[in-house]
Motif scaffolding. Structure first.
Motif, short mmCIF file in Angstrom:
data_model
loop_
_atom_site.label_atom_id
_atom_site.label_comp_id
_atom_site.label_asym_id
_atom_site.label_seq_id
_atom_site.Cartn_x
_atom_site.Cartn_y
_atom_site.Cartn_z
N PRO A 279 60.35 55.32 55.74
CA PRO A 279 59.79 55.19 54.39
C PRO A 279 58.67 54.17 54.27
O PRO A 279 58.37 53.72 53.16
CB PRO A 279 61.01 54.76 53.56
CG PRO A 279 61.82 53.95 54.51
CD PRO A 279 61.59 54.54 55.89
N ASN A 280 58.05 53.80 55.38
CA ASN A 280 56.96 52.83 55.30
C ASN A 280 55.64 53.55 55.18
O ASN A 280 55.31 54.40 55.98
CB ASN A 280 56.93 51.96 56.56
CG ASN A 280 58.24 51.26 56.76
OD1 ASN A 280 58.82 50.74 55.82
ND2 ASN A 280 58.72 51.28 57.99
N ASP A 281 54.89 53.16 54.18
CA ASP A 281 53.54 53.67 54.03
C ASP A 281 52.63 52.60 54.61
O ASP A 281 52.61 51.48 54.12
CB ASP A 281 53.26 53.88 52.54
CG ASP A 281 51.97 54.62 52.29
OD1 ASP A 281 52.01 55.85 52.27
OD2 ASP A 281 50.93 53.96 52.12
N GLU A 562 50.35 45.60 48.02
CA GLU A 562 49.56 44.49 47.49
C GLU A 562 48.08 44.84 47.41
O GLU A 562 47.40 44.47 46.46
CB GLU A 562 49.78 43.23 48.34
CG GLU A 562 51.16 42.65 48.12
CD GLU A 562 51.50 41.59 49.14
OE1 GLU A 562 51.37 40.40 48.81
OE2 GLU A 562 51.86 41.98 50.26
N TYR A 563 47.58 45.61 48.40
CA TYR A 563 46.14 45.90 48.37
C TYR A 563 45.74 46.85 47.24
O TYR A 563 44.60 46.88 46.82
CB TYR A 563 45.66 46.43 49.74
CG TYR A 563 45.83 47.91 49.97
CD1 TYR A 563 44.87 48.81 49.50
CD2 TYR A 563 46.91 48.43 50.67
CE1 TYR A 563 45.00 50.18 49.71
CE2 TYR A 563 47.06 49.79 50.89
CZ TYR A 563 46.10 50.66 50.40
OH TYR A 563 46.24 52.01 50.60
N LYS A 564 46.71 47.62 46.74
CA LYS A 564 46.41 48.52 45.63
C LYS A 564 46.39 47.78 44.29
O LYS A 564 45.96 48.32 43.28
CB LYS A 564 47.42 49.67 45.60
CG LYS A 564 47.31 50.60 46.83
CD LYS A 564 48.37 51.69 46.79
CE LYS A 564 48.48 52.48 48.08
NZ LYS A 564 47.50 53.58 48.18
N MET A 661 39.64 48.51 51.37
CA MET A 661 41.01 48.64 51.86
C MET A 661 41.63 50.02 51.65
O MET A 661 42.46 50.45 52.43
CB MET A 661 41.89 47.58 51.23
CG MET A 661 41.25 46.21 51.28
SD MET A 661 42.39 44.88 51.54
CE MET A 661 42.85 45.12 53.23
N GLU A 662 41.24 50.73 50.60
CA GLU A 662 41.79 52.07 50.37
C GLU A 662 40.87 53.06 51.08
O GLU A 662 39.72 53.22 50.67
CB GLU A 662 41.83 52.38 48.87
CG GLU A 662 42.55 53.67 48.51
CD GLU A 662 44.05 53.57 48.70
OE1 GLU A 662 44.53 53.85 49.82
OE2 GLU A 662 44.74 53.18 47.73
N ALA A 663 41.38 53.70 52.12
CA ALA A 663 40.51 54.56 52.92
C ALA A 663 39.80 55.59 52.04
O ALA A 663 38.59 55.76 52.11
CB ALA A 663 41.32 55.24 54.01
N SER A 664 40.57 56.29 51.23
CA SER A 664 39.98 57.28 50.34
C SER A 664 40.64 57.24 48.98
O SER A 664 40.02 56.98 47.95
CB SER A 664 40.13 58.69 50.93
OG SER A 664 39.90 59.67 49.94
N GLY A 665 41.97 57.48 48.99
CA GLY A 665 42.66 57.75 47.74
C GLY A 665 42.48 59.24 47.45
O GLY A 665 41.44 59.83 47.78
N THR A 666 43.50 59.84 46.87
CA THR A 666 43.38 61.23 46.44
C THR A 666 43.91 61.37 45.02
O THR A 666 43.53 62.29 44.29
CB THR A 666 44.16 62.18 47.38
OG1 THR A 666 45.43 61.59 47.66
CG2 THR A 666 43.41 62.41 48.68
N GLY A 667 44.75 60.42 44.61
CA GLY A 667 45.18 60.37 43.21
C GLY A 667 43.95 60.22 42.31
O GLY A 667 43.85 60.87 41.27
C1 TH1 Z 1 46.61 57.16 53.08
C2 TH1 Z 1 45.52 56.19 52.67
O1 TH1 Z 1 46.08 54.96 52.28
C3 TH1 Z 1 44.76 56.78 51.49
O2 TH1 Z 1 43.68 55.97 51.13
C4 TH1 Z 1 44.25 58.18 51.84
O3 TH1 Z 1 43.70 58.80 50.71
C5 TH1 Z 1 45.39 59.03 52.37
O4 TH1 Z 1 46.02 58.39 53.44
C6 TH1 Z 1 44.90 60.38 52.85
O5 TH1 Z 1 43.80 60.26 53.68
C7 TH1 Z 1 47.47 56.70 54.20
N1 TH1 Z 1 48.78 56.92 54.25
C8 TH1 Z 1 49.35 56.44 55.39
C9 TH1 Z 1 50.69 56.53 55.74
C10 TH1 Z 1 51.12 56.01 56.94
C11 TH1 Z 1 50.24 55.41 57.80
C12 TH1 Z 1 48.90 55.32 57.47
C13 TH1 Z 1 48.46 55.85 56.25
S1 TH1 Z 1 46.91 55.87 55.55
C14 TH1 Z 1 52.59 56.12 57.32
#
Ligand code: TH1
Length: 823
Positions: A279-281, A562-564, A661-667
């Motif tokens: 369950p780790n993101d 925290e980064y969000k 820090m947020e690669a993309s986000g899709t929400g």
């Molecule tokens: C997410 C990113 O945080 C988010 O910004 C991006 O939109 C999404 O991926 C789809 O590209 C990520 N989720 C995870 C989950 C794990 C490891 C790395 C990432 S990056 C478990």
């Protein structure tokens, strides 16, 4: 670019809708053993699900033989996570039979919505990464791109979150307890997956040294398919999810010695591999079981890929012409040494030929630059679990570094940075480096993120392989994230510009002129209000709190991190509270601030922020001065089906991560597509959303990514902001002094300390004032409903780029080199 959505001329005929009611009754009896007179919703949901599914099996088989006959190149999307949510409405939407089905279900005495609520979400992922995989499957099959998702069928998906006394508690998500009607289990297909043992050398008949992996412990992988219907159903694909089964001979010797329980223990342990989703993101725990899960997925999947390939080919030499494998982050990157092992040890190829096939087959998507998320595995762990793979990784690295050294003679620092093996702090395998070296293409998920990969995280690799690292901006499927979740708005859009938008989202641009039409604006506002009313009823049901649909719905729904910066949002809420308390008669824009999101069970700080949100909510919601102007709630158990209720009802979408820090986000995309205005930093895909919707239609604030980096280098002093901003100081002091936790004054000290004493790594203090100003602009605009609604329309109208159909076509043309079938 997209296919015209020509829904089959007569869905009634194609899907035998006249027989659907009888089929539901028949399945109720024959499959479920239930009495149709019982009127149990759950039974009717199941009977409906089976009756819907059986209508797709023919189409699915036809699609598969199409692929076979045309020898089409196949895409394999390998992912440790998929987040499909519920299937029922998605099937009906893509089959184009929602309305017809609603009528039939009504004749049986139910509403479609109540049956829909009987379905548990398939929560086989943590968040955006898994949901992206599911959106891409929808877009692949909807555009006739031959693709399959490959993943793991976890018995327990992402935990069920409940809130008890303001704290997150985790419950197990036993999502298949009552069965899952969408699964097609293949009891007769089993692959053997090996672990442990050792690598042994021998001489083949030509006298060459060869390797074999022996004395292994074996586990069987059994596939379970879930059909994925494309929109309009001209194609139906599937995702194939693996479950672990003990091998029959498991510990036969223990059985033979009479140690029945000991042998059974081994059997049970081996089946644990697919028990539970980690369950780790974006946080690596480095557990052996996790690496086992990864290899289990990879080994079973490649046996399946090669079996399918070898049905039509006699040599593996043409594999890259027939197969494209996309690695969803590094989680399945062990596939690279696995394919090398298969090609060399099983199929007898030499290194160079095998390596060439390998690197033309794989592509890797990076989804994060957070250091704590970058996977590295201790060499001794990987070498024990997968000894032959460890040898191969060493050899990949040796040859790779030879090449780098030839290009950059004498640059030993560079060699140690680029090495697949990290030396400092005990040898570890850097999975990202392995994935880059073993893939032909690496992509980031938004323009800014890909840029950071090229110039930051993977800079050395970008210099060495100048065309390898590219960008494909994420997208979301407009079928689930507008058509299905927002019928009110979808209906209005279709009435205004026709139905093509759902397969060609750029068509939404035709709404732009309608933003100037006051009747259209009224209709738009009515649709939004209807969604807000529906959400209000849901909130009342879930947390027994009434919220007013006429207030500004301000929403932040995403994983707790925290980064969000959910904390920054809380700091704004507290500031509003103080302003109202200081001046109870002030004219302010009434707001309802809603939060949702899960914290990783071991992430202390994230859980404390959930508690803080709930304590702030308690104080704010109980205050008579504040009543009617500010309300705060945390909705428990954010998941796909909850997102489908939340997203259509949002006025304001909070996308406020620390820039870079947020690669993309899709929400962010889902909310804007449904007409929410974004308040956000220039991070991830927010940058591109701003480019599309126009800077005047979005609330951008705060440090930019390069400024964050610059401040980190030059020294950042959060106290400075505290000292120079009285309103901020007051907020921090309230959090730190126990204003929100009178029975436990020190409860939120760690939150206070992280900003005040531990360097405020995510720079909330620096962004506080700009955020407050952006929020003030939100308040002002909301008072002018006409202008607000105009901008809401312009947001949705300009979201065409963020369809996952566009993303998938970019992968197809630029990375996978596949064309849509039948074109
Ligand atoms: C997410 C990113 O945080 C988010 O910004 C991006 O939109 C999404 O991926 C789809 O590209 C990520 N989720 C995870 C989950 C794990 C490891 C790395 C990432 S990056 C478990």
């Amino acid at each position: 670019m997209s296919r015209v959505c020509k829904m089959s001329k007569n869905v009634r005929e194609v899907f035998r809708l006249d027989e659907l009611k009888d089929d539901i009754r028949r399945n109720m009896v024959a499959l479920l053993g239930n009495d149709p007179r019982s009127k149990r919703k759950f039974s009717y949901y199941n009977a409906l699900a089976y009756s819907v599914r059986e209508r797709l099996v023919d189409l699915w088989m036809r699609t598969q033989s199409d692929y076979y006959d045309s020898m089409a190149k196949r895409v394999y999307y390998l992912s440790m996570e998929f987040l499909p949510g519920r299937f029922l409405m998605n099937y009906l939407t893509n089959m184009g039979i929602v309305d017809e089905c609603r009528e039939i279900v009504a004749e049986l005495g139910f509403s479609l919505e109540e049956l829909e609520e009987e379905e548990w979400d398939a929560g086989l992922g943590n968040g955006g990464l898994g949901r992206l995989a599911s959106c891409y499957l929808d877009s692949m099959v909807s555009q006739n791109i031959p693709g399959y998702g490959y993943g793991i069928l976890y018995d327990y998906g992402i935990f069920y979150q409940s809130i008890v006394n303001g704290n997150q508690e985790e419950r197990c998500d036993n999502w298949r307890r009552h069965g899952c009607p969408w699964e097609i289990t293949r009891l007769d297909t089993l692959y053997e997956v090996k672990f442990y043992g050792r690598s042994e050398t021998y001489y083949d008949s030509d006298g060459n040294v060869r390797f074999r992996w022996v004395d292994t412990e074996n586990v069987m992988a059994m596939p379970c398919d879930i059909l994925i219907p494309g929109y309009g159903c001209s194609h139906v694909s599937n995702m194939r999810l693996w479950t672990a089964q003990s091998s029959r001979e498991f510990n036969l010797s223990d059985f033979n010695r009479g140690d029945y329980i000991g042998a059974m223990h081994g059997k049970v342990m081996s089946e644990n591999i697919t028990k539970v989703l980690y369950p780790n993101d974006q946080f690596l725990q480095g557990m052996e079981l996790r690496l086992k899960q990864q290899y289990f997925l990879v080994s079973a999947t490649f046996q399946d890929i090669l079996r399918r390939y070898l049905k039509q080919h006699t040599s593996l030499a043409a594999l890259p012409e027939a197969v494209a494998v996309q690695l969803n982050d590094t989680h399945p990157a062990i596939a690279i040494p696995e394919l090398m092992r298969l090609l060399m040890d099983v199929y007898g190829m030499g290194w160079d030929v095998a390596w060439d096939i390998c690197t033309r087959t794989f592509a890797y998507t990076n989804h994060t630059v957070l250091p704590e998320a970058l996977e590295t595995w201790p060499v001794d762990l990987l070498g024990r679990l997968l000894p032959r793979h460890m040898q191969i990784i060493y050899e990949i690295n040796r040859r790779f570094l030879e090449g780098v050294a030839a290009t950059f003679p004498g640059d030993t620092e560079r060699l140690s940075r680029m090495s697949v093996i990290q030396e400092e702090g005990g040898q570890r395998v850097r999975m990202a480096n392995l994935a880059i070296v073993g893939s032909h293409t690496v992509n980031g998920v938004a323009a800014l993120h890909s840029n950071i990969l090229q110039t930051g995280l993977f800079r050395d690799f970008h210099e060495y392989y100048p065309r390898k690292i590219r960008n494909v901006t994420n997208g979301v499927t407009p079928r689930r994230w507008l058509m299905q979740c927002n019928p009110a708005l979808s209906r209005l859009i279709t009435q205004s510009i026709g139905p093509e938008w759902c397969c060609n989202l750029e068509k939404l641009r035709e709404l732009v002129p309608l933003a100037e039409d006051s009747a259209f604006r009224d209709a738009w506002a009515r649709a939004k209000l209807e969604n807000k009313r529906l959400l209000s009823r849901y909130v009342l049901r879930k947390v027994q709190m009434g919220i007013n649909p006429n207030t500004l719905f301000d929403m932040q729904f995403k994983r707790m991190h925290e980064y969000k910066r959910q904390l920054l949002n809380v700091m704004h809420v507290i500031s509003l509270f103080n302003r109202i308390k200081d001046n109870p008669s002030a004219d302010i824009t009434p707001r309802t601030v809603l939060f949702g999101g899960k914290a990783a069970p071991g992430y202390y700080q994230a859980k404390l922020i959930i508690r803080l949100i709930n304590e702030v909510a308690r104080v704010v919601n109980a205050d008579a001065d504040v009543a009617g102007r500010l309300r705060v709630a945390f909705l428990p158990n954010y998941c796909i089906s909850q997102a489908e209720k939340v997203v259509p009802a949002a006025d304001l979408s909070e996308q406020i991560s620390t820039a870079g820090m947020e690669a993309s986000g899709t929400g962010n995309m889902k909310f804007a597509l449904n007409g929410a205005l974004t308040i956000g930093t220039l991070d991830g895909a927010n940058v591109e959303i701003m480019e599309e919707v126009g800077a005047e239609n979005i609330f951008i604030f705060g440090l930019k990514a390069h400024e964050v980096a610059e401040k980190r280098r030059s020294g950042y002093n959060p106290r400075e902001f505290y000292e120079n901003d009285a309103e901020l100081r007051r907020v921090m002091d309230m959090i730190g002094s126990g204003f929100f936790s009178p029975d436990e004054r020190g409860l939120f000290s760690p939150v206070y300390d992280s900003l005040m004493h531990h360097g405020d790594y995510y720079m909330l203090m620096a962004d506080y004032r700009p955020y407050m100003e952006a929020q003030a602009a939100v308040d002002a605009l909301y008072l002018d409903q006409d202008q607000w609604v105009r901008k809401s329309i312009l947001n949705a109208a300009n979201m065409g780029k963020f369809s996952s159909d566009r993303s998938v076509m970019e992968y197809a043309r630029g990375i996978w080199h596949v064309e849509p079938l039948g074109k």
